[in-house]
Design an enzyme around this catalytic site. Structure first.
Site, PDB file in Angstrom:
ATOM      1  N   HIS A 812      36.565 -34.174  11.201  1.00  0.00           N
ATOM      2  CA  HIS A 812      35.989 -35.452  11.639  1.00  0.00           C
ATOM      3  C   HIS A 812      34.474 -35.304  11.702  1.00  0.00           C
ATOM      4  CE1 HIS A 812      40.100 -36.192  13.599  1.00  0.00           C
ATOM      5  NE2 HIS A 812      40.028 -36.813  12.447  1.00  0.00           N
ATOM      6  N   GLU A 815      32.203 -35.256  14.805  1.00  0.00           N
ATOM      7  CA  GLU A 815      32.401 -34.239  15.835  1.00  0.00           C
ATOM      8  C   GLU A 815      31.530 -33.018  15.563  1.00  0.00           C
ATOM      9  OE1 GLU A 815      36.923 -35.905  16.538  1.00  0.00           O
ATOM     10  OE2 GLU A 815      36.674 -33.898  15.726  1.00  0.00           O
ATOM     11  N   HIS A 909      37.740 -29.336  16.937  1.00  0.00           N
ATOM     12  CA  HIS A 909      37.411 -30.766  17.036  1.00  0.00           C
ATOM     13  C   HIS A 909      36.472 -31.043  18.202  1.00  0.00           C
ATOM     14  CE1 HIS A 909      40.366 -32.839  14.310  1.00  0.00           C
ATOM     15  NE2 HIS A 909      40.812 -31.598  14.271  1.00  0.00           N
ATOM     16  N   GLU A 994      39.611 -28.725  21.258  1.00  0.00           N
ATOM     17  CA  GLU A 994      38.790 -29.904  21.536  1.00  0.00           C
ATOM     18  C   GLU A 994      37.625 -29.513  22.431  1.00  0.00           C
ATOM     19  OE1 GLU A 994      39.201 -32.888  20.390  1.00  0.00           O
ATOM     20  OE2 GLU A 994      41.301 -33.072  19.753  1.00  0.00           O
TER      21      GLU A 994
HETATM   22 ZN   LIG Z   1      38.737 -34.836  15.856  1.00  0.00          ZN
END
Ligand SMILES: [Zn+2]
Length: 1162
Positions: A812, A815, A909, A994
């Site tokens: 992504h 990010e 992420h 994350e």
């Molecule tokens: Zn992500």
């Protein structure tokens, strides 16, 4: 005991329903009142469960029908009904079944001139109307007309009755048909006038409840389209906006201000975004079939039409891992169980053999190679090893666990080594793209000439990058670069050479003291990047580099009323349109748009790598509306921003509004700030991205768009991110971004430097190209492990048999935090730290540091050039449209096919909704348990090894929080890397890591926003976690164990950290944010106005009672006790064991009716 209680209560209730004896009824009501006036709501709910509502309604009907009506029982009866009805969820249903609405309405009519009785009737009316069906019935039967007879302009008389009438009306207006009726009868206008009247006359703020009640009526009416139109026609916006200005300074008027703000926001006419189309300004022709979304042609007037039925939904598909909704959990055991199936012909896997050169390398050259490279060793060993300061080992000094010590300057190379130059290049030879060879400072000139001559040789790539010109008038600039560069500042037709001069001069100034950053390498890489807009400019921060400040920045404390102030400021545009400038100062859609830089106006720019800003509109002198560009080939995912701004004034607070954000919620409301980089600061020796911005607020605005979906056209709402900035210098060039930028070129040049810096005798390193992206950029694949100790068979065996670890990041593009974590991981893995050395001997690392280069380059937030979220393509990736996913998966398949599926798989992420760093993993059992699934989980065996790594990270990584981790498998995530690697590759330890964009709520960094240093540290601590995992879970050679024991000092380190953690906090992590000082209202039509609050009406009833006790305002009699009440009480009391008296005390506050009895002991 319960049965006895029940029988006692049931006797009372059935007597109440059947008895005709007035005294008996009065006394039962007295007992019930006493019972309910003390204790908690549980008693009332108990009464309801025993048929209390029905009994009371029945008694009311009887009392009302008797001729003459039984006035004496009515008051206690109505009071009880109001209190019980408030808490009875099915009260409306019961009222309708017993046809009580007519009874209440006719009672109210009858007592119109009799205020005490009327007030009581209105309370019950209000409770009934809370049920929409009952409310509608009341409306049809003329309830609103009745109430309007009671509601008067400002008067100090009978305010309790007026309040009760207004609140009953507000309840009635929850029904849309009532609202429609009210508009048609002109009540909205009447309410506005009443509100104005009360507002003007209630100067001492004695009747806030009445004023707010009127506003709530308006709020409900404006829930319907007709109501909003009528409100606008009646100048409602002006009236409320003007009136609220008088209230802003008074804190106890908050309920009024809040309700006014809600109405104003809701009624603000909806508009399309001021862009020709919501689709991205950038489009990319896709290979193969052409997929185009139908254009969204919606006539403008429709922007209002469907508001009424609008159901607010989070249209976002959100960060890949947000809420675990239980019904999203996968409960199909067969699906959960690993089911390896190949999504492609098996022969295809052979191609990936080439991506595992380590497995076929025979190291015959080992001896000679290492001799050869000895000469270059001095050079490489001099490079700073940033990694060593992140992970403490027994061989390094103990100074790690405190923030203050993590100062980069302390961690650079020894002073004697400061002059070490960027190493000679080796990366150029691999590149297809022609690129200047940059080695040392002196070569820059050559480079630029070389780049110039490129044009003649290759007309297809006219790619010479430059930083966007520095300001002409800037005296500071001239001073800094003295006379030689003055010529270059004056623009002339031969612009390219001069801009190259700017670069050249800048590079002379560069200190080259940034670990793992080289502007030379950066330019070299940036020139090869293929972007849709064909970038000509470099953003200064990417080129110059970033050095994190040596301290963490606390989260921003939210100022009270910040959202309200911003919203009212927005509404002012509508009320005072002459104040609005409305001048477009930057527009990506107008290619020829040259920002002339109107005097006093900021200049914006975003056409550089990872840049995202579509349009800037000057609203007021120091306020700008900004519009972000959608992801390429898409019409959504506005979140990431990165742009340049210049020509600012000193000490002026500028307000910026990004008006097309899409997420329903944002950490910007919970302490997060954006980041800024000042060129002047950088040139003065402080090249850093810093957290900046104040008065930050994120809220829903009045812009809407229509997006075509499979099911038709869907309406979508936008949110505003508003923030203020006071720039540090006059006429500076500043860059603002959502988060610390990390471009594709930054990653590529970082890899160049890493390769140079490694010790080739110790580190096995291969950089290959996983594939070309759609946009034609290479996606690098790295292999990192330790060189075998020798070419002896045993050593080679050990080398070949090391388990794999597969890491990926940045699928992504928005990010960027994931890239900083990956940077930390890579720097540690290649470092000379003895722990890294050991770790390399344990594993072979396969790393894809940037899975979505095109998205990163073109400033996307979520998708690739195909407009797809690549982390939703893992089940069946297309080799054409999703090449990086297709081949990453192919490589995983290949490893599995040769029996070498990775031990750990982790995809890095960033998370925009939560704090801390945490892992998502996969567990069958936890998923089934969480889903309350009936499957017998005892028969399913599951290795709980997936929990080990997060547990270790919780102890060794300060930003990591185990309690934020989740191991649930959701249906909506079935096509993510984590779930597919777990299910199809059978990788037990398959994770998404994350990292928050914001900061930490726990541990060492509690209360701080994360910087790049903390993110990088996370990446290196992740490596440490892997080593400990290996030592804990896998068989190790004695030699390895001994080395580890020597280095790690493990137990001590872990105990230290544990002690620190438990002292700093022990509370469990929850996903819920703590409440803000100001209630955050994301929506324009939330019902958070305390209407459902019982306490208000209860308080009214109680206050009224206390008053009635003393006065006989309307001649209502105060009843005395009769002996029969004592009999009844005896009946009730005798049904309970004496011990129960405490739990159900009959003594109560004097309520007027029962004072004679109260004093006697029970
Ligand atoms: Zn992500």
């Amino acid at each position: 005991m319960a049965e006895q209680e029940a029988s006692g209560l049931q006797v009372l209730l059935s007597t109440l329903q059947s008895s005709c004896d007035k005294d008996v009824i009065l006394n039962i009501l007295g007992v019930l009142t006493d019972l309910l006036s003390l204790g908690t709501d549980r008693r009332i709910h108990y009464l309801i469960s025993k048929g209390g509502s029905e009994a009371l309604l029945q008694a009311l009907a009887t009392a009302a029908c008797s001729d003459p009506p039984d006035d004496a029982t009515l008051l206690p009866l109505l009071r009880l009904l109001a209190r019980v009805g408030l808490r009875d969820r099915k009260f409306g249903l019961k009222v309708r079944r017993l046809e009580a609405t007519d009874v209440i309405l006719s009672l109210a009519r009858k007592y119109l001139g009799h205020h005490l009785y009327l007030t009581h009737c209105l309370w019950v009316l209000q409770v009934c109307a809370s049920n929409v069906t009952a409310g509608t019935a009341l409306g049809i039967n003329g309830a609103m007309e009745l109430l309007f007879k009671v509601i008067t302009p400002y008067s100090k008389r009978h305010v309790r009755t007026v309040r009760a009438a207004i609140e009953a009306l507000a309840a009635l207006l929850k029904s849309k048909s009532n609202s429609r009726r009210a508009v048609n009868r002109g009540y909205l206008c009447g309410l506005l006038r009443l509100y104005q009247d009360w507002h003007h006359n209630d100067v001492s703020n004695n009747y806030i409840h009445i004023r707010r009640g009127l506003l709530i009526c308006l709020k409900h009416i404006t829930n319907i389209q007709l109501g909003r139109e009528n409100f606008l026609d009646s100048r409602g916006m002006e009236i409320l906006f003007t009136s609220v200005q008088d209230c802003l300074s008074c804190k106890n008027l908050d309920p009024i201000i809040r309700t006014v703000t809600q109405i104003l926001r809701k009624c603000y006419p909806k508009e399309p975004l001021p862009v020709p189309t919501v689709r991205s300004s950038y489009s990319f022709p896709l290979p193969g079939s052409v997929r185009t979304e139908p254009p969204c042609m919606v006539p403008e007037e429709d922007y209002e039409s469907d508001g009424e039925e609008e159901v607010e939904k989070d249209l976002d598909n959100d960060d890949d891992e947000t809420k675990e909704e239980d019904d999203d959990l996968e409960t199909d055991v067969n699906k959960l169980r690993s089911r390896p199936v190949l999504d492609r012909p098996e022969e295809e896997l052979k191609q990936y053999e080439a991506m595992c050169p380590e497995l076929s390398h025979n190291f015959q050259e080992l001896q000679s190679e290492s001799e050869e490279e000895k000469s270059s060793e001095d050079n490489t060993e001099n490079l700073p090893s940033t990694a060593s300061y992140f992970i403490q080992s027994a061989t390094s000094a103990k100074h790690q666990n405190t923030r203050s010590n993590q100062n980069v300057t302390e961690m650079g190379p020894d002073p004697g080594e400061k002059d070490s130059k960027a190493p000679p290049q080796s990366w150029t030879k691999k590149k297809k793209c022609r690129r200047a060879q940059i080695t040392e400072r002196q070569d820059v000139e050559e480079t630029i000439q070389d780049a110039d001559s490129l044009e003649e040789e290759d007309l297809t790539r006219s790619h010479v990058l430059t930083v966007s010109p520095l300001p002409k008038e800037a005296a500071w600039y001239k001073k800094m670069f003295n006379n030689e560069c003055e010529a270059s500042i004056n623009p002339s037709p031969g612009r390219r050479l001069e801009t190259s001069d700017i670069l050249k001069n800048l590079l002379k100034k560069h200190q080259e003291n940034m670990p793992f950053h080289s502007p030379f390498f950066y330019i070299g890489r940036a020139e090869c990047v293929k972007s849709i807009p064909d970038y000509k400019f470099l953003a200064f921060p990417d080129f110059w580099g970033h050095q994190p400040p040596p301290y963490g920045k606390p989260m921003l404390e939210r100022k009270y009323g910040v959202q309200r102030d911003k919203v009212l400021d927005d509404v002012r545009r509508l009320i005072q349109p002459d104040d609005v400038i409305g001048r477009t100062v930057f527009d990506l859609d107008e290619p020829n748009y040259s920002s002339p830089g109107a005097p006093g106006c900021l200049t914006f720019f975003s056409k550089f790598e990872s840049g995202n800003l579509r349009k800037a509109i000057q609203v007021r002198e120091f306020e700008y509306d900004l519009i972000l560009n959608a992801d390429v080939n898409s019409n959504q995912h506005h979140q990431w921003f990165y742009f340049e701004v210049r020509d600012m004034k000193l000490t002026v607070p500028y307000r910026f509004n990004i008006i097309n954000c899409e997420k329903f919620n944002s950490q910007f409301n919970y302490g997060m700030q954006l980041v800024m980089y000042s060129v002047k600061e950088a040139l003065q020796g402080r090249p850093q991205w810093l957290r900046v911005g104040y008065d930050i607020s994120y809220y829903k605005n009045h812009y809407r768009s229509y997006a075509a979906t499979a099911g038709g056209i869907r309406r979508k709402s936008y949110y505003t991110l508003a923030f203020s900035i006071t720039f540090p210098h006059k006429d500076d060039i500043c860059y603002l971004a959502y988060h610390y930028p990390y471009t594709y070129s930054a990653m590529m040049s970082h890899l160049d430097i890493l390769e140079q810096s490694r010790n080739p005798r110790k580190v096995y390193w291969r950089q290959q190209t996983l594939c070309q992206t759609l946009g034609g950029n290479p996606c690098p694949l790295l292999t990192i492990t330790a060189m075998p100790e020798s070419k002896k068979r045993d050593d080679l065996e050990q080398f070949y048999n090391r388990p794999y670890v597969f890491l990926m990041a940045r699928v992504h593009p928005g990010e960027s935090n994931a890239s900083w974590v990956m940077k930390g991981t890579l720097e540690f893995l290649l470092s000379s730290d003895p722990i890294a050395d050991l770790l390399r001997k344990c594993f072979i690392f396969k790393i894809v540091p940037m899975l979505n280069p095109d998205g990163v380059i073109n400033g996307n937030h979520r998708c690739s050039l195909s407009g797809d979220d690549l982390n939703r393509q893992w089940l069946t990736p297309s080799s054409q449209l999703h090449p990086t996913i297709y081949h990453a998966k192919g490589l995983l398949y290949y490893l599995r096919s040769i029996g070498r599926a990775p031990l750990v798989f982790c995809d890095y992420h960033g998370h925009s909704q939560k704090k801390n760093v945490f892992l998502y993993g996969c567990s069958i059992k936890e998923t089934l348990w969480q889903a309350d699934c009936m499957v017998d989980t005892a028969v399913i065996t599951e290795d709980v090894g997936y929990r080990t790594l997060p547990k270790i990270l919780d102890k060794v990584a300060p930003a990591f929080v185990m309690n934020s981790c989740s191991f649930l498998v959701e249906k909506s995530r079935e096509s993510t890397a984590r779930v597919v690697a777990w299910q199809e590759m059978g990788i037990l330890r398959s994770y998404t890591m994350e990292s928050t964009y914001c900061g930490c709520s726990h541990g060492l960094y509690k209360g701080l926003q994360l910087g790049t240093q903390e993110l990088e540290e996370m990446g290196s601590k992740f490596c440490l976690g892997l080593l400990i995992l290996h030592l804990k879970s896998l068989p190790c050679s004695k030699k390895l164990m001994a080395q580890a024991a020597l280095l790690l000092d493990l137990e001590e380190e872990i105990t230290d950290l544990r002690a620190h953690r438990s002292s700093s906090n022990s509370s469990l992590e929850t996903d819920d944010e703590p409440p803000c000082v100001e209630e955050i209202d994301y929506n324009t039509d939330s019902c958070s106005d305390g209407e459902g609050d019982f306490s208000e009406l209860d308080k009214e009833i109680q206050e009224c009672l206390l008053q009635v006790e003393g006065e006989t305002e309307d001649g209502g009699a105060t009843m005395g006790q009769t002996c029969s009440s004592k009999v009844l009480r005896g009946l009730y009391i005798s049904s309970q064991p004496a011990a129960n008296n405490r739990a159900l005390p009959l003594r109560s506050a004097p309520l007027g009716m029962c004072s004679g009895f109260e004093s006697s002991p029970a």
